[in-house]
Design a protein around this motif. Sequence first.
Motif, PDB file in Angstrom:
ATOM      1  N   LEU A  14     100.079 -19.919  38.690  1.00 14.17           N
ATOM      2  CA  LEU A  14     101.172 -19.102  38.149  1.00 14.17           C
ATOM      3  C   LEU A  14     100.922 -18.726  36.690  1.00 14.17           C
ATOM      4  CD1 LEU A  14     104.321 -20.846  39.687  1.00 14.17           C
ATOM      5  CD2 LEU A  14     103.112 -18.814  40.511  1.00 14.17           C
ATOM      6  N   THR A  15     100.404 -19.665  35.888  1.00 10.92           N
ATOM      7  CA  THR A  15     100.135 -19.312  34.494  1.00 10.92           C
ATOM      8  C   THR A  15      99.018 -18.273  34.402  1.00 10.92           C
ATOM      9  OG1 THR A  15      98.723 -21.290  34.326  1.00 10.92           O
ATOM     10  CG2 THR A  15     100.970 -21.467  33.495  1.00 10.92           C
ATOM     11  N   CYS A  16      98.008 -18.387  35.276  1.00 13.97           N
ATOM     12  CA  CYS A  16      96.965 -17.353  35.320  1.00 13.97           C
ATOM     13  C   CYS A  16      97.572 -15.989  35.604  1.00 13.97           C
ATOM     14  CB  CYS A  16      95.951 -17.669  36.420  1.00 13.97           C
ATOM     15  SG  CYS A  16      94.634 -18.754  35.910  1.00 13.97           S
ATOM     16  N   ALA A  17      98.442 -15.942  36.606  1.00 18.12           N
ATOM     17  CA  ALA A  17      99.038 -14.667  36.995  1.00 18.12           C
ATOM     18  C   ALA A  17      99.864 -14.079  35.858  1.00 18.12           C
ATOM     19  CB  ALA A  17      99.891 -14.859  38.247  1.00 18.12           C
ATOM     20  N   VAL A  18     100.608 -14.937  35.134  1.00 18.41           N
ATOM     21  CA  VAL A  18     101.405 -14.453  34.008  1.00 18.41           C
ATOM     22  C   VAL A  18     100.500 -13.838  32.941  1.00 18.41           C
ATOM     23  CG1 VAL A  18     102.836 -15.180  32.055  1.00 18.41           C
ATOM     24  CG2 VAL A  18     103.368 -16.003  34.351  1.00 18.41           C
ATOM     25  N   ARG A  19      99.454 -14.546  32.552  1.00 16.34           N
ATOM     26  CA  ARG A  19      98.588 -14.051  31.489  1.00 16.34           C
ATOM     27  C   ARG A  19      97.851 -12.773  31.905  1.00 16.34           C
ATOM     28  NH1 ARG A  19     101.156 -16.085  27.928  1.00 16.34           N
ATOM     29  NH2 ARG A  19     100.443 -17.789  26.579  1.00 16.34           N
ATOM     30  N   LEU A  20      97.410 -12.709  33.145  1.00 18.30           N
ATOM     31  CA  LEU A  20      96.726 -11.504  33.620  1.00 18.30           C
ATOM     32  C   LEU A  20      97.670 -10.304  33.617  1.00 18.30           C
ATOM     33  CD1 LEU A  20      94.791 -13.215  36.504  1.00 18.30           C
ATOM     34  CD2 LEU A  20      93.683 -11.903  34.680  1.00 18.30           C
ATOM     35  N   ALA A  21      98.903 -10.512  34.067  1.00 17.51           N
ATOM     36  CA  ALA A  21      99.871  -9.412  34.081  1.00 17.51           C
ATOM     37  C   ALA A  21     100.240  -8.993  32.667  1.00 17.51           C
ATOM     38  CB  ALA A  21     101.114  -9.827  34.866  1.00 17.51           C
ATOM     39  N   GLU A  22     100.385  -9.963  31.767  1.00 17.07           N
ATOM     40  CA  GLU A  22     100.683  -9.633  30.376  1.00 17.07           C
ATOM     41  C   GLU A  22      99.549  -8.834  29.741  1.00 17.07           C
ATOM     42  OE1 GLU A  22     103.550 -13.419  29.115  1.00 17.07           O
ATOM     43  OE2 GLU A  22     101.385 -13.490  28.705  1.00 17.07           O
ATOM     44  N   ALA A  23      98.330  -9.037  30.247  1.00 11.92           N
ATOM     45  CA  ALA A  23      97.174  -8.293  29.727  1.00 11.92           C
ATOM     46  C   ALA A  23      97.079  -6.893  30.324  1.00 11.92           C
ATOM     47  CB  ALA A  23      95.883  -9.067  30.011  1.00 11.92           C
ATOM     48  N   GLY A  24      97.993  -6.569  31.226  1.00  6.73           N
ATOM     49  CA  GLY A  24      98.037  -5.217  31.771  1.00  6.73           C
ATOM     50  C   GLY A  24      97.487  -5.055  33.172  1.00  6.73           C
ATOM     51  N   ALA A  25      97.059  -6.140  33.810  1.00  5.48           N
ATOM     52  CA  ALA A  25      96.509  -6.038  35.163  1.00  5.48           C
ATOM     53  C   ALA A  25      97.633  -5.960  36.202  1.00  5.48           C
ATOM     54  CB  ALA A  25      95.616  -7.236  35.457  1.00  5.48           C
ATOM     55  N   ASP A  55      85.328 -33.131  26.230  1.00 10.47           N
ATOM     56  CA  ASP A  55      84.559 -31.889  26.287  1.00 10.47           C
ATOM     57  C   ASP A  55      85.199 -30.876  25.341  1.00 10.47           C
ATOM     58  OD1 ASP A  55      83.855 -29.212  27.126  1.00 10.47           O
ATOM     59  OD2 ASP A  55      83.020 -30.066  28.949  1.00 10.47           O
ATOM     60  N   PRO A  56      84.427 -30.170  24.496  1.00 10.81           N
ATOM     61  CA  PRO A  56      85.027 -29.174  23.595  1.00 10.81           C
ATOM     62  C   PRO A  56      85.834 -28.111  24.326  1.00 10.81           C
ATOM     63  CG  PRO A  56      82.763 -29.623  22.953  1.00 10.81           C
ATOM     64  CD  PRO A  56      82.974 -30.321  24.259  1.00 10.81           C
ATOM     65  N   ARG A  57      85.398 -27.693  25.521  1.00  9.60           N
ATOM     66  CA  ARG A  57      86.168 -26.694  26.275  1.00  9.60           C
ATOM     67  C   ARG A  57      87.522 -27.258  26.666  1.00  9.60           C
ATOM     68  NH1 ARG A  57      83.610 -24.653  31.456  1.00  9.60           N
ATOM     69  NH2 ARG A  57      84.875 -22.777  31.182  1.00  9.60           N
ATOM     70  N   VAL A  58      87.545 -28.511  27.116  1.00  9.38           N
ATOM     71  CA  VAL A  58      88.800 -29.137  27.525  1.00  9.38           C
ATOM     72  C   VAL A  58      89.734 -29.279  26.327  1.00  9.38           C
ATOM     73  CG1 VAL A  58      89.848 -31.197  28.523  1.00  9.38           C
ATOM     74  CG2 VAL A  58      87.714 -30.320  29.469  1.00  9.38           C
ATOM     75  N   LEU A  59      89.187 -29.656  25.177  1.00 11.55           N
ATOM     76  CA  LEU A  59      90.013 -29.757  23.979  1.00 11.55           C
ATOM     77  C   LEU A  59      90.600 -28.400  23.614  1.00 11.55           C
ATOM     78  CD1 LEU A  59      91.129 -31.315  21.589  1.00 11.55           C
ATOM     79  CD2 LEU A  59      88.946 -30.958  20.401  1.00 11.55           C
ATOM     80  N   ASP A  60      89.813 -27.349  23.746  1.00 14.29           N
ATOM     81  CA  ASP A  60      90.306 -26.006  23.444  1.00 14.29           C
ATOM     82  C   ASP A  60      91.427 -25.619  24.407  1.00 14.29           C
ATOM     83  OD1 ASP A  60      90.229 -23.432  22.099  1.00 14.29           O
ATOM     84  OD2 ASP A  60      89.327 -22.662  23.930  1.00 14.29           O
ATOM     85  N   TRP A  61      91.238 -25.859  25.702  1.00 11.63           N
ATOM     86  CA  TRP A  61      92.281 -25.547  26.687  1.00 11.63           C
ATOM     87  C   TRP A  61      93.549 -26.356  26.397  1.00 11.63           C
ATOM     88  CZ3 TRP A  61      88.359 -26.722  31.118  1.00 11.63           C
ATOM     89  CH2 TRP A  61      87.468 -25.652  31.248  1.00 11.63           C
ATOM     90  N   GLY A 297      96.849 -30.781  34.937  1.00 10.26           N
ATOM     91  CA  GLY A 297      97.101 -29.355  35.160  1.00 10.26           C
ATOM     92  C   GLY A 297      98.058 -28.757  34.153  1.00 10.26           C
ATOM     93  N   VAL A 298      99.181 -29.406  33.932  1.00  5.01           N
ATOM     94  CA  VAL A 298     100.154 -28.892  32.967  1.00  5.01           C
ATOM     95  C   VAL A 298      99.568 -28.914  31.560  1.00  5.01           C
ATOM     96  CG1 VAL A 298     102.395 -29.377  31.894  1.00  5.01           C
ATOM     97  CG2 VAL A 298     102.150 -29.486  34.380  1.00  5.01           C
ATOM     98  N   THR A 299      98.726 -29.887  31.267  1.00  6.07           N
ATOM     99  CA  THR A 299      98.136 -30.041  29.935  1.00  6.07           C
ATOM    100  C   THR A 299      97.110 -28.966  29.618  1.00  6.07           C
ATOM    101  OG1 THR A 299      98.492 -32.427  30.067  1.00  6.07           O
ATOM    102  CG2 THR A 299      96.866 -31.668  28.466  1.00  6.07           C
ATOM    103  N   LEU A 300      96.484 -28.404  30.644  1.00  5.45           N
ATOM    104  CA  LEU A 300      95.386 -27.451  30.434  1.00  5.45           C
ATOM    105  C   LEU A 300      95.705 -26.030  30.900  1.00  5.45           C
ATOM    106  CD1 LEU A 300      92.445 -29.709  31.711  1.00  5.45           C
ATOM    107  CD2 LEU A 300      93.295 -29.489  29.373  1.00  5.45           C
ATOM    108  N   ALA A 301      96.817 -25.841  31.590  1.00  5.05           N
ATOM    109  CA  ALA A 301      97.050 -24.600  32.341  1.00  5.05           C
ATOM    110  C   ALA A 301      96.972 -23.338  31.498  1.00  5.05           C
ATOM    111  CB  ALA A 301      98.399 -24.672  33.050  1.00  5.05           C
ATOM    112  N   TRP A 302      97.679 -23.296  30.361  1.00  5.61           N
ATOM    113  CA  TRP A 302      97.735 -22.051  29.596  1.00  5.61           C
ATOM    114  C   TRP A 302      96.396 -21.743  28.916  1.00  5.61           C
ATOM    115  CZ3 TRP A 302     101.364 -18.574  30.352  1.00  5.61           C
ATOM    116  CH2 TRP A 302     102.593 -18.994  30.864  1.00  5.61           C
ATOM    117  N   GLY A 303      95.676 -22.774  28.484  1.00  6.35           N
ATOM    118  CA  GLY A 303      94.360 -22.540  27.913  1.00  6.35           C
ATOM    119  C   GLY A 303      93.376 -22.030  28.946  1.00  6.35           C
TER     120      GLY A 303
END
Length: 314
Positions: A14-25, A55-61, A297-303
């Motif tokens: 769901l967070t993926c879908a929100v961000r993609l739609a906000e980006a205009g898709a 992992d640096p990617r995980v910290l960023d997310w 999942g909740v901790t990383l979802a938006w990143g």
Amino acid sequence: MDDVLVVGAGVVGLTCAVRLAEAGARVRVITADEPAETVSRIAAAVWYPTRTDPDPRVLDWAGQTFDELAAQAARGVPGVVMRPTRMLLRAEVSDHPWWSAAVPDFQIVPPAPGYAGEWRFTVPSVEMAPYLEWLRERLAGLGVPVRRQRIRTLREVAGLAPVVVNATGLAAGRLADDPAVYPVRGRIVVVANPGLSTSLRDEGHPAGPTYVHPRSRDVVLGGTFEPYETDTAPDEEVARAIVARCVALVPELAGAPVLGQLTGLRPARHGGPRVALDPSGPDGIRLIHNYGHGGAGVTLAWGCAAEVVALASR
């Protein structure tokens, strides 16, 4: 034809879908289960990168997700609050944990009696029932439909959009032919809240991870972390043991009415979350994977959602 099809409607999808739609898709979501029936509904959902590697990617997310949830809490998004937290440590630790860079008020304090160390910090806490409903409403406002459809292979949806996001959690093991995906059973007990406001964790308890997470009307008591166990039937003996551990940790819980016990299968993955473009996806589509978050999942979802948008835009 839509621009992007998201497969899966837990918090990651769901967070993926929100961000993609906000980006205009132009986005569509298909899901085998309603969002309220996914394992996300059961999550205790306090921001914490549990059982994740440094992992640096995980910290960023995790950092991006912390910031987004903190902003949502400030805006009054349903179910999201900032929760003071105490982490009790059974072994002496002098260094800050790798994830503390994402937490502005992280501090090491003198330990409680019987413990070797203690961390204190404030992090987002999410009540998943209202939050999943808010995400669903946010998608409706963005014109994104969410439809029930159970698929056997990703090839079945290859003609529906040029970009497909696989956010199917445990089902990704089969759909992506990924043997690294495995279930981790988690059991929790929910009791009435006697007036608690601070989360408390004893991750090193010899009987299993022990935590007390207050919410607006109840308290989540946990828990278990059982790799490869898949039986989700209630277990009264385990539930009593969880309550006993948590009452020993927080005596104010003694006598709190039990409201229920819940069991879910965390979608874990050896090697950590897979957020990546798959060059071997079905011909004619850009296949992006976003699964394997385990209990974070909740901790990383938006990143992770932000990274999916970047991958879809390449």
